[in-house]
Design a protein around this motif. Structure first.
Motif, PDB file in Angstrom:
ATOM      1  N   UNK A 172      29.350  25.926  25.859  1.00  0.00           N
ATOM      2  CA  UNK A 172      28.639  25.125  26.856  1.00  0.00           C
ATOM      3  C   UNK A 172      28.957  23.654  26.784  1.00  0.00           C
ATOM      4  N   UNK A 173      29.378  23.188  25.622  1.00  0.00           N
ATOM      5  CA  UNK A 173      29.712  21.764  25.505  1.00  0.00           C
ATOM      6  C   UNK A 173      30.978  21.416  26.272  1.00  0.00           C
ATOM      7  N   UNK A 174      31.749  22.410  26.668  1.00  0.00           N
ATOM      8  CA  UNK A 174      32.924  22.162  27.498  1.00  0.00           C
ATOM      9  C   UNK A 174      32.517  21.439  28.774  1.00  0.00           C
ATOM     10  N   UNK A 175      31.371  21.845  29.333  1.00  0.00           N
ATOM     11  CA  UNK A 175      30.902  21.251  30.588  1.00  0.00           C
ATOM     12  C   UNK A 175      30.044  20.012  30.395  1.00  0.00           C
ATOM     13  N   UNK A 176      29.362  19.922  29.277  1.00  0.00           N
ATOM     14  CA  UNK A 176      28.346  18.891  29.138  1.00  0.00           C
ATOM     15  C   UNK A 176      28.751  17.713  28.268  1.00  0.00           C
ATOM     16  N   UNK A 177      29.736  17.867  27.395  1.00  0.00           N
ATOM     17  CA  UNK A 177      29.969  16.841  26.378  1.00  0.00           C
ATOM     18  C   UNK A 177      31.441  16.534  26.175  1.00  0.00           C
ATOM     19  N   UNK A 178      32.029  15.743  27.025  1.00  0.00           N
ATOM     20  CA  UNK A 178      33.401  15.282  26.801  1.00  0.00           C
ATOM     21  C   UNK A 178      34.371  16.415  26.517  1.00  0.00           C
ATOM     22  N   UNK A 179      34.314  17.458  27.319  1.00  0.00           N
ATOM     23  CA  UNK A 179      35.181  18.619  27.126  1.00  0.00           C
ATOM     24  C   UNK A 179      35.060  19.173  25.707  1.00  0.00           C
ATOM     25  N   UNK A 180      33.828  19.308  25.255  1.00  0.00           N
ATOM     26  CA  UNK A 180      33.590  19.847  23.920  1.00  0.00           C
ATOM     27  C   UNK A 180      34.039  18.932  22.810  1.00  0.00           C
ATOM     28  N   UNK A 181      33.811  17.654  22.969  1.00  0.00           N
ATOM     29  CA  UNK A 181      34.228  16.697  21.933  1.00  0.00           C
ATOM     30  C   UNK A 181      35.731  16.634  21.814  1.00  0.00           C
ATOM     31  N   UNK A 182      36.421  16.580  22.967  1.00  0.00           N
ATOM     32  CA  UNK A 182      37.878  16.550  23.010  1.00  0.00           C
ATOM     33  C   UNK A 182      38.474  17.768  22.301  1.00  0.00           C
TER      34      UNK A 182
END
Length: 156
Positions: free
Chosen positions: A93-103
């Motif tokens: 889910x961080x892919x969408x919400x957080x800088x592409x999953x923290x780069x």
């Protein structure tokens, strides 16, 4: 000055190794580090930030819950299956919400750590190294050939 560990230090090290052996340590640690890395990329300057996400709240919430899930895997290994499933879903889910999953780094750390925690088996015997298996096979072959003798290969 010698580098031999003192008895107190050896006791702490042995206690930590025993504690670590009873839980999916590396999986929980990688999941925790993945969440922490994603949280750190949220604090990057605006020149570096690619994607802030849904009003910013989910960008901080998902990696924070990833860190909590990683710590829970470490300190409550009985529920590792649930926490690892939650961890992999949060990491994806961080892919969408957080800088592409923290780069990609935090995303990959979270997914790999969750998979390692999911696949951990607590009651499995420790693996024997390939080198030890080869030595044992050689010793068994030598013992078998020595016990049977040269005449065993001949059929009269």
């Amino acid at each position: 000055m010698s580098k031999t560990p003192t008895p107190e230090r050896a006791g702490v090290r042995a206690a930590f190794r025993a504690w670590r052996a009873d839980r999916p340590f590396w999986g929980g640690l990688l999941l925790t580090l993945g969440g922490a890395e994603i949280l750190l990329t949220e604090k990057a300057s605006l020149k570096v930030v690619l994607h802030i996400g849904m009003q910013g709240l989910a960008g901080y919430l998902l990696p924070a819950v990833m860190v909590v899930a990683g710590l829970l895997i470490l300190f409550n290994p009985a529920q590792r299956l649930f926490y690892s499933i939650i961890g992999v879903l949060l990491a994806l889910g961080t892919w969408l919400t957080s800088n592409l999953g923290g780069f990609f780094i935090g995303l990959l750390l979270g997914v790999v750590g969750s998979c390692m925690a999911f696949g951990w088996l607590p009651d499995q015997e420790p693996r024997v190294s390939r080198r030890k298996r080869r030595r044992a096979a050689k010793a068994a072959k030598a013992a078998l050939s020595g016990a049977v003798g040269p005449e065993a290969g001949e059929l009269a």
